[in-house]
Design a protein around this motif. Sequence first.
Motif, PDB file in Angstrom:
ATOM      1  N   ARG A  21      -4.388   6.865  -2.109  1.00 34.28           N
ATOM      2  CA  ARG A  21      -3.873   5.580  -1.613  1.00 34.28           C
ATOM      3  C   ARG A  21      -4.087   4.524  -2.694  1.00 34.28           C
ATOM      4  O   ARG A  21      -5.154   4.443  -3.295  1.00 34.28           O
ATOM      5  CB  ARG A  21      -4.610   5.173  -0.349  1.00 34.28           C
ATOM      6  CG  ARG A  21      -4.178   3.828   0.208  1.00 34.28           C
ATOM      7  CD  ARG A  21      -5.123   3.344   1.297  1.00 34.28           C
ATOM      8  NE  ARG A  21      -4.949   4.065   2.542  1.00 34.28           N
ATOM      9  CZ  ARG A  21      -5.814   3.990   3.557  1.00 34.28           C
ATOM     10  NH1 ARG A  21      -6.906   3.254   3.467  1.00 34.28           N
ATOM     11  NH2 ARG A  21      -5.588   4.669   4.660  1.00 34.28           N
ATOM     12  N   THR A  44      -3.449   0.232  -3.239  1.00 38.99           N
ATOM     13  CA  THR A  44      -3.046  -1.055  -2.680  1.00 38.99           C
ATOM     14  C   THR A  44      -2.968  -2.055  -3.822  1.00 38.99           C
ATOM     15  O   THR A  44      -3.906  -2.194  -4.606  1.00 38.99           O
ATOM     16  CB  THR A  44      -4.059  -1.545  -1.622  1.00 38.99           C
ATOM     17  OG1 THR A  44      -4.090  -0.605  -0.544  1.00 38.99           O
ATOM     18  CG2 THR A  44      -3.677  -2.918  -1.091  1.00 38.99           C
ATOM     19  N   TRP A  72     -11.645   6.982   3.540  1.00 41.26           N
ATOM     20  CA  TRP A  72     -11.027   6.612   2.257  1.00 41.26           C
ATOM     21  C   TRP A  72     -12.019   5.892   1.347  1.00 41.26           C
ATOM     22  O   TRP A  72     -11.993   4.668   1.237  1.00 41.26           O
ATOM     23  CB  TRP A  72      -9.820   5.717   2.510  1.00 41.26           C
ATOM     24  CG  TRP A  72      -8.710   6.415   3.229  1.00 41.26           C
ATOM     25  CD1 TRP A  72      -8.563   6.566   4.579  1.00 41.26           C
ATOM     26  CD2 TRP A  72      -7.592   7.051   2.623  1.00 41.26           C
ATOM     27  NE1 TRP A  72      -7.414   7.260   4.843  1.00 41.26           N
ATOM     28  CE2 TRP A  72      -6.795   7.579   3.674  1.00 41.26           C
ATOM     29  CE3 TRP A  72      -7.187   7.243   1.299  1.00 41.26           C
ATOM     30  CZ2 TRP A  72      -5.622   8.274   3.434  1.00 41.26           C
ATOM     31  CZ3 TRP A  72      -6.017   7.932   1.062  1.00 41.26           C
ATOM     32  CH2 TRP A  72      -5.246   8.440   2.112  1.00 41.26           C
ATOM     33  N   THR A  91       0.864  -1.174   0.000  1.00 37.47           N
ATOM     34  CA  THR A  91       0.000   0.000   0.000  1.00 37.47           C
ATOM     35  C   THR A  91       0.901   1.224   0.000  1.00 37.47           C
ATOM     36  O   THR A  91       1.890   1.277   0.744  1.00 37.47           O
ATOM     37  CB  THR A  91      -0.919   0.030   1.238  1.00 37.47           C
ATOM     38  OG1 THR A  91      -1.843  -1.066   1.156  1.00 37.47           O
ATOM     39  CG2 THR A  91      -1.714   1.331   1.308  1.00 37.47           C
ATOM     40  N   GLN A  96      -7.957   4.409  -3.704  1.00 43.46           N
ATOM     41  CA  GLN A  96      -8.795   5.179  -2.796  1.00 43.46           C
ATOM     42  C   GLN A  96      -8.312   6.625  -2.749  1.00 43.46           C
ATOM     43  O   GLN A  96      -7.154   6.907  -3.059  1.00 43.46           O
ATOM     44  CB  GLN A  96      -8.730   4.596  -1.371  1.00 43.46           C
ATOM     45  CG  GLN A  96      -9.277   3.191  -1.255  1.00 43.46           C
ATOM     46  CD  GLN A  96      -8.932   2.585   0.086  1.00 43.46           C
ATOM     47  OE1 GLN A  96      -7.821   2.101   0.289  1.00 43.46           O
ATOM     48  NE2 GLN A  96      -9.879   2.622   1.012  1.00 43.46           N
ATOM     49  N   TYR A  97      -9.213   7.524  -2.333  1.00 43.35           N
ATOM     50  CA  TYR A  97      -8.849   8.922  -2.129  1.00 43.35           C
ATOM     51  C   TYR A  97      -9.445   9.376  -0.814  1.00 43.35           C
ATOM     52  O   TYR A  97     -10.298   8.705  -0.221  1.00 43.35           O
ATOM     53  CB  TYR A  97      -9.347   9.791  -3.287  1.00 43.35           C
ATOM     54  CG  TYR A  97     -10.842  10.010  -3.290  1.00 43.35           C
ATOM     55  CD1 TYR A  97     -11.400  11.148  -2.719  1.00 43.35           C
ATOM     56  CD2 TYR A  97     -11.703   9.059  -3.840  1.00 43.35           C
ATOM     57  CE1 TYR A  97     -12.778  11.334  -2.704  1.00 43.35           C
ATOM     58  CE2 TYR A  97     -13.070   9.238  -3.835  1.00 43.35           C
ATOM     59  CZ  TYR A  97     -13.603  10.383  -3.268  1.00 43.35           C
ATOM     60  OH  TYR A  97     -14.967  10.562  -3.243  1.00 43.35           O
ATOM     61  N   SER A  98      -8.991  10.527  -0.331  1.00 43.89           N
ATOM     62  CA  SER A  98      -9.534  11.074   0.897  1.00 43.89           C
ATOM     63  C   SER A  98      -9.534  12.592   0.835  1.00 43.89           C
ATOM     64  O   SER A  98      -8.618  13.197   0.278  1.00 43.89           O
ATOM     65  CB  SER A  98      -8.715  10.607   2.105  1.00 43.89           C
ATOM     66  OG  SER A  98      -9.255  11.138   3.301  1.00 43.89           O
ATOM     67  N   TRP A 128      -5.715  13.394  -0.361  1.00 43.01           N
ATOM     68  CA  TRP A 128      -4.854  12.234  -0.149  1.00 43.01           C
ATOM     69  C   TRP A 128      -5.207  11.163  -1.179  1.00 43.01           C
ATOM     70  O   TRP A 128      -6.359  11.025  -1.570  1.00 43.01           O
ATOM     71  CB  TRP A 128      -5.071  11.646   1.244  1.00 43.01           C
ATOM     72  CG  TRP A 128      -4.558  12.474   2.371  1.00 43.01           C
ATOM     73  CD1 TRP A 128      -3.416  12.255   3.091  1.00 43.01           C
ATOM     74  CD2 TRP A 128      -5.175  13.630   2.960  1.00 43.01           C
ATOM     75  NE1 TRP A 128      -3.292  13.210   4.072  1.00 43.01           N
ATOM     76  CE2 TRP A 128      -4.353  14.065   4.017  1.00 43.01           C
ATOM     77  CE3 TRP A 128      -6.347  14.347   2.680  1.00 43.01           C
ATOM     78  CZ2 TRP A 128      -4.657  15.175   4.790  1.00 43.01           C
ATOM     79  CZ3 TRP A 128      -6.654  15.461   3.452  1.00 43.01           C
ATOM     80  CH2 TRP A 128      -5.819  15.858   4.499  1.00 43.01           C
ATOM     81  N   GLN A 159       0.554   5.561   0.050  1.00 38.64           N
ATOM     82  CA  GLN A 159      -0.340   6.714   0.134  1.00 38.64           C
ATOM     83  C   GLN A 159       0.466   7.990   0.316  1.00 38.64           C
ATOM     84  O   GLN A 159       1.619   7.961   0.765  1.00 38.64           O
ATOM     85  CB  GLN A 159      -1.390   6.552   1.220  1.00 38.64           C
ATOM     86  CG  GLN A 159      -0.928   6.764   2.627  1.00 38.64           C
ATOM     87  CD  GLN A 159      -2.045   6.561   3.632  1.00 38.64           C
ATOM     88  OE1 GLN A 159      -2.843   5.621   3.540  1.00 38.64           O
ATOM     89  NE2 GLN A 159      -2.109   7.431   4.621  1.00 38.64           N
TER      90      GLN A 159
END
Length: 191
Positions: A123, A125, A142, A56, A134-136, A121, A58
């Motif tokens: 991420r 994996t 996430w 992972t 994923q995003y944040s 953010w 990020q």
Amino acid sequence: MKSDFYWINEPQHWQQSGTALSVTTDAKTDFWSQTWYGFKRFSGHFYGCEVIGDFTFQVKVKADFSALYDQAGIMLMTDEDHWLKAGIEFNDGSPAIGSVLTLEHSDWATGHFPASADVFWMRITRKADSLRLQYSTDGKSWPLLRLAYFPASEKCRVGVMCCTPERAGLVVKFEDFLLTGALDKELHDLS
């Protein structure tokens, strides 16, 4: 930040300070292959490292997106024909969250970003031949952006990217680099 990170298409202006990386994009930089436009570009800025197996990665991204196709985020690649980039890209007059998966030909999936895009953010994996993207908007929750097949290989490269196909001069700051073993959470676990 790991010392084994290196550049592909190093920009003229960049600076590393502790765990932060600041980049100013060069003119007419991009990653794209064939679809719709018929051209291939591999001139965007990528700063990454080699990884083996599942992982992972990020990062926190800060930028002021304002010109068509301004973009910054994360990237994974095995070579010039097999890669994924994801993050914010400015199009249709506003910043959008999206990703481009290239398995010889690029696709582009994009949508509305539900917050201010000046800080976000990303991420990714990798688990065998699958990618969970994923995003944040806050570094805590996430949502899933994309689940994709990506050909398994012994090793690949992962890191950050930024491009400005229509101009130069987007200033991007990448912070809080994190590279760990794969987070093996339930698909809809937002943590």
